[in-house]
Design an enzyme around this catalytic site. Structure first.
Site, PDB file in Angstrom:
ATOM      1  N   HIS A  79       0.838  -1.220   0.000  1.00 45.57           N
ATOM      2  CA  HIS A  79       0.000   0.000   0.000  1.00 45.57           C
ATOM      3  C   HIS A  79       0.868   1.265   0.000  1.00 45.57           C
ATOM      4  O   HIS A  79       0.516   2.268   0.616  1.00 45.57           O
ATOM      5  CB  HIS A  79      -0.945   0.030   1.208  1.00 45.57           C
ATOM      6  CG  HIS A  79      -1.940  -1.083   1.231  1.00 45.57           C
ATOM      7  ND1 HIS A  79      -3.221  -0.968   0.727  1.00 45.57           N
ATOM      8  CD2 HIS A  79      -1.858  -2.350   1.694  1.00 45.57           C
ATOM      9  CE1 HIS A  79      -3.875  -2.109   0.890  1.00 45.57           C
ATOM     10  NE2 HIS A  79      -3.072  -2.966   1.473  1.00 45.57           N
ATOM     11  N   ASN A 153     -10.233  -2.816   2.657  1.00 43.29           N
ATOM     12  CA  ASN A 153      -9.958  -2.847   1.221  1.00 43.29           C
ATOM     13  C   ASN A 153     -11.260  -2.666   0.449  1.00 43.29           C
ATOM     14  O   ASN A 153     -12.338  -2.698   1.034  1.00 43.29           O
ATOM     15  CB  ASN A 153      -9.342  -4.200   0.832  1.00 43.29           C
ATOM     16  CG  ASN A 153      -7.855  -4.289   1.150  1.00 43.29           C
ATOM     17  OD1 ASN A 153      -7.174  -3.269   1.284  1.00 43.29           O
ATOM     18  ND2 ASN A 153      -7.360  -5.509   1.256  1.00 43.29           N
TER      19      ASN A 153
HETATM   20 FE1  HDD Z   1      -2.503  -4.768   5.607  1.00 40.14          FE
HETATM   21  C1  HDD Z   1      -1.013  -1.769   5.184  1.00 40.14           C
HETATM   22  C2  HDD Z   1      -5.466  -3.483   4.380  1.00 40.14           C
HETATM   23  C3  HDD Z   1      -3.926  -7.889   5.748  1.00 40.14           C
HETATM   24  C4  HDD Z   1       0.227  -5.919   7.188  1.00 40.14           C
HETATM   25  N1  HDD Z   1      -3.118  -2.993   4.899  1.00 40.14           N
HETATM   26  C5  HDD Z   1      -2.352  -1.863   4.825  1.00 40.14           C
HETATM   27  C6  HDD Z   1      -3.138  -0.783   4.308  1.00 40.14           C
HETATM   28  C7  HDD Z   1      -4.389  -1.265   4.076  1.00 40.14           C
HETATM   29  C8  HDD Z   1      -4.373  -2.661   4.457  1.00 40.14           C
HETATM   30  C9  HDD Z   1      -5.569  -0.507   3.529  1.00 40.14           C
HETATM   31  C10 HDD Z   1      -2.636   0.625   4.055  1.00 40.14           C
HETATM   32  C11 HDD Z   1      -2.914   1.516   5.224  1.00 40.14           C
HETATM   33  C12 HDD Z   1      -2.484   2.916   4.905  1.00 40.14           C
HETATM   34  O1  HDD Z   1      -3.101   3.546   4.028  1.00 40.14           O
HETATM   35  O2  HDD Z   1      -1.514   3.354   5.508  1.00 40.14           O
HETATM   36  N2  HDD Z   1      -4.300  -5.553   5.077  1.00 40.14           N
HETATM   37  C13 HDD Z   1      -5.420  -4.843   4.701  1.00 40.14           C
HETATM   38  C14 HDD Z   1      -6.563  -5.716   4.689  1.00 40.14           C
HETATM   39  C15 HDD Z   1      -6.123  -6.953   5.068  1.00 40.14           C
HETATM   40  C16 HDD Z   1      -4.703  -6.851   5.315  1.00 40.14           C
HETATM   41  C17 HDD Z   1      -7.972  -5.290   4.347  1.00 40.14           C
HETATM   42  C18 HDD Z   1      -6.900  -8.219   5.239  1.00 40.14           C
HETATM   43  C19 HDD Z   1      -8.124  -8.266   5.631  1.00 40.14           C
HETATM   44  N3  HDD Z   1      -1.943  -6.589   6.296  1.00 40.14           N
HETATM   45  C20 HDD Z   1      -2.680  -7.740   6.297  1.00 40.14           C
HETATM   46  C21 HDD Z   1      -1.963  -8.777   7.015  1.00 40.14           C
HETATM   47  C22 HDD Z   1      -0.787  -8.213   7.449  1.00 40.14           C
HETATM   48  C23 HDD Z   1      -0.786  -6.844   6.985  1.00 40.14           C
HETATM   49  C24 HDD Z   1      -2.465 -10.181   7.231  1.00 40.14           C
HETATM   50  C25 HDD Z   1       0.329  -8.818   8.249  1.00 40.14           C
HETATM   51  C26 HDD Z   1       0.198  -9.820   9.042  1.00 40.14           C
HETATM   52  N4  HDD Z   1      -0.677  -4.017   6.008  1.00 40.14           N
HETATM   53  C27 HDD Z   1       0.282  -4.656   6.709  1.00 40.14           C
HETATM   54  C28 HDD Z   1       1.506  -3.818   6.971  1.00 40.14           C
HETATM   55  C29 HDD Z   1       1.066  -2.449   6.366  1.00 40.14           C
HETATM   56  C30 HDD Z   1      -0.286  -2.748   5.777  1.00 40.14           C
HETATM   57  C31 HDD Z   1       2.763  -4.394   6.503  1.00 40.14           C
HETATM   58  C32 HDD Z   1       2.034  -1.765   5.408  1.00 40.14           C
HETATM   59  C33 HDD Z   1       2.056  -0.322   5.811  1.00 40.14           C
HETATM   60  C34 HDD Z   1       1.318  -0.263   7.053  1.00 40.14           C
HETATM   61  O3  HDD Z   1       0.875  -1.510   7.397  1.00 40.14           O
HETATM   62  O4  HDD Z   1       1.110   0.719   7.727  1.00 40.14           O
HETATM   63  O5  HDD Z   1       1.769  -3.736   8.309  1.00 40.14           O
END
Ligand code: HDD
Length: 705
Positions: A79, A153
């Protein structure tokens, strides 16, 4: 396409006021160093003589370069590319009081400030907006009880069931490790290799191959919290809840050919659209809806509500409208707000709780963890965009970028030196839902998560003919970019467990042998899943190109243009050259853009006004003809008046009904060969076509654009 700011509005919320307290106004001030020392000259470094060595002593040079060298922070691991907006959320009424103690959901008088960040998942910060990808829809609610982050999402399910697979999934979908290719695309071997070996992805992949993965606008896509959450009421009773955002304008998508072209023509397409909608006061709006169900309802479902690869069909649990979200202010500064905003799934307020969904549980760890690196330490919650409007008082202290100056004696609990402050708030404190847990420690997927195909089939069965066609084309495109044939074969084999006809259609396009039928389609469908049932109201923000040149009939332009403007659409006059065009009555009309500087893919519809000389000139203008034919090919509404109708034949477009059109061979073409200004019926027919957005059932065989 302007990206100028509107004049600054006064703050409209407590959060706005809080942010404004950090605003920096540079107008009228003089240049200083970071230490406040006035700068004599910022264009020449300090040297020995005019052509001599530069001196280490030049603290201004060193500071300026050091600050520049450290401007970047790590981009989000997923993202990374995002666009943000401020706004507010307001509950419709207090009817959720029976389900939750969360005040922002049950107080219809409270306008809760929010910051929303939309994003793509795969591409880096500088990648194009219109790639085929999931879109993030993350909302930070600054509630009176603290921050609630709904990190969702635009697709209601996820690729994997257990967060321990997230690093594998992300490694597979991101650019390949040896050459960092492809940017912003899932059409490559490692992604489909993973998909083919991890069949729990099947349901999500169906959505990803649909047009939901290429939204026309952030204002025309849904959002979902994905997991089953809990709402918890004053008695401690829990109800499961699924969060849904529904755009007021309805769900609208691009077509794939168009999306690919836009990626080159305007890589900022969705970002620019969001910015311009807000600047023009055409605020994006969404309705928050909840699916509420009990533990015993959940036990009756033929899927597990803890499995994030499953939806709860709306026909079984309807979506209950609970409030609206309005995005009405652009950020003042991209880095300070959109880049530094830190969403954490763990941020919930009293009255909202988690479940044992293993994907959610992993997320509770991962988001906080990633912000520590991304934002350089544990004090990221006090960055203005992240700071709650609720008071923050605790014994957390120190660390990089600590910006408080606490004046207190005791920094521990319990204490008597500070009279016990800050004290535990008693019954207002956040209480985790006391779910009864009982079991052995083990690494196993539950049996109830085992069906990976049933809901993929449900999705496929619910699609209209054009949606199915687009899905097949998307699979063919994606797998067509997969070099290893055995991966293509494995994917087709999985599709054969979703639907045999789908597998056969995809196989035929990617050089894979037609599979023998493996299973019977269960035949169930959920009409709510089809985009055809997600229409909205109005034409707010739609961009409509008028193809004009000298000799255009003024009345046929202005009558339609004014009517569209009244409905908040954005008509623009495009001519072979910028400047003005002469009209039949001897006057002139200002041109908005030269055709050569834009493309049909940047507009939602095309109008060819009346005017014999103008039509004759446009008939011999290849750019204008291509513009029209391409818009036709991309299923867009078209309107033509009087002599303007003659362009259709020259552009080799199928014939249309002379009259108001709308149906038949050239659906969505509103045309009238008679000269003169459009009447009300014509305007209404065109607006209705614009509301429908696209006409996918057109014959396209003869269109050469
Ligand atoms: Fe995630 C970012 C949505 C599963 C780990 N995720 C991130 C963002 C969105 C989502 C919208 C961007 C937020 C922003 O604008 O800063 N992610 C989801 C959805 C998931 C999902 C809807 C499943 C239902 N994500 C998911 C899992 C993991 C992560 C299973 C780890 C175990 N996601 C992350 C992250 C991020 C992220 C690596 C990258 C940047 C951040 O968090 O701030 O931690």
């Amino acid at each position: 396409m302007t990206t100028q700011r509107r004049d600054d509005n006064p703050p409209t919320s407590v959060k706005d006021e809080q942010l404004r307290a950090h605003a920096v106004e540079k107008h009228g001030s003089y240049l200083t160093t970071d230490q406040g020392i006035p700068v004599e000259d910022t264009d020449n470094s300090l040297k020995v003589g005019q052509r001599g060595a530069t001196l280490l002593e030049d603290f201004h040079l060193r500071e300026k370069l050091t600050r520049f060298d450290h401007e970047r922070i790590p981009e989000r691991v997923v993202h990374a590319r995002g666009s943000g907006a401020h706004g507010y959320f307001q509950a419709y009424d207090d009817s959720l009081a029976e389900y939750t103690t969360a005040e922002f959901l049950r107080d219809p008088l409270a306008e809760t400030p929010v910051f929303v960040r939309f994003s793509t998942v795969q591409g880096p910060r500088g990648s194009a907006d219109t790639v085929r990808d999931v879109r993030g829809f993350a909302t930070k609610f600054y509630t009176s009880q603290g921050n609630f982050d709904l990190v969702g999402n635009n697709i209601p399910v996820f690729f994997i069931q257990d967060g321990i697979k997230f690093p594998d999934f992300v490694h597979a979908v991101k650019m390949e490790p040896h050459n960092e290719i492809p940017t912003g695309a899932s059409a490559h071997d490692t992604f489909w290799d993973f998909v083919s070996l991890q069949p729990e992805t099947m349901h999500m992949i169906m959505w990803l191959m649909s047009d939901r993965a290429i939204p026309r606008s952030f204002a025309t896509m849904q959002g979902f919290g994905v997991h089953s959450f809990r709402l918890i009421n004053a008695e401690g009773r829990s109800t499961f809840a699924k969060f849904h955002w529904t755009p007021k304008r309805g769900v609208q998508s691009l077509v794939w050919d168009e999306a690919q072209q836009i990626a080159g023509r305007d890589p900022d397409f969705n970002r620019r659209d969001l910015w311009e909608l807000i600047e023009a006061g055409r605020f994006p709006e969404y309705e928050l809806g909840l699916q509420l169900f009990t533990e015993s309802d959940a036990e009756r479902f033929d899927f597990d509500v803890l499995d994030p690869t499953k939806i709860v069909p709306e026909e079984r649990v309807p979506v209950r409208p609970v409030g609206r979200l309005v995005l009405n202010r652009n950020p003042d500064n991209f880095f300070a707000e959109t880049e530094q905003v830190a969403f954490c799934v763990q941020n919930v307020v009293p009255g909202i709780g988690f479940t044992d969904d293993p994907l959610m549980q992993a997320r509770l760890f991962s988001y906080l963890d990633t912000q520590l690196t991304r934002l350089g330490g544990p004090n990221f919650a006090s960055i203005p965009i992240n700071r709650p409007i609720a008071p923050v008082v605790n014994h957390q202290q120190d660390g990089f970028h600590y910006d408080e100056v606490p004046r207190r004696e005791a920094n521990y609990h319990p204490n008597s030196i500070s009279d016990g402050y800050p004290k535990i708030p008693g019954e207002n404190g956040y209480v985790h839902y006391p779910e009864l847990e009982d079991g052995r420690k083990l690494r196993r997927r539950p049996e109830s998560f085992a069906d990976h195909y049933g809901q993929a089939t449900l999705f496929w069965n619910s699609m209209s003919a054009w949606e199915k066609k687009h899905i097949v084309e998307a699979y063919r495109f994606e797998l067509g970019h997969v070099e290893r044939r055995y991966i293509r074969e494995r994917v087709v084999d999985h599709l054969n467990h979703v639907d045999h006809d789908l597998a056969v259609a995809v196989a035929a396009g990617v050089g894979v042998a037609e599979p023998a039928k493996a299973v019977d389609n269960h035949g169930r469908s959920s009409p709510a899943l089809s985009q055809t049932n997600k229409g909205g109201r109005g034409i707010k923000g739609l961009r409509i190109a008028f193809l004009v040149t000298d000799g255009v009939d003024a009345a046929s332009v202005t009558a339609l243009r004014d009517a569209l403007r009244r409905d908040d659409a954005v008509p623009e006059l495009l001519a072979p050259a910028d400047g003005t065009v002469r009209t039949t009555d001897g006057a002139s009309l200002p041109v908005d853009r030269a055709i050569s500087t834009v493309a049909s893919v940047l507009y939602d519809a095309v109008v060819v006004p009346d005017g014999t000389d103008a039509a004759a000139a446009l008939r011999s203008n290849a750019q204008a003809l291509h513009f029209l034919a391409e818009a036709y090919k991309h299923a867009k509404p078209l309107a033509a008046l009087g002599a303007g109708t003659s362009l259709f034949e020259t552009a080799h477009l199928p014939p249309f009904a002379n009259g108001l059109g709308g149906g038949g061979a050239a659906a969505g073409v509103v045309a009238r060969e008679e000269s003169g200004a459009p009447d009300d019926a014509f305007v209404t027919a065109f607006v209705t076509a614009l509301e429908a957005h696209r006409f996918y059932d057109r014959p396209l065989e003869t269109v050469v654009a």
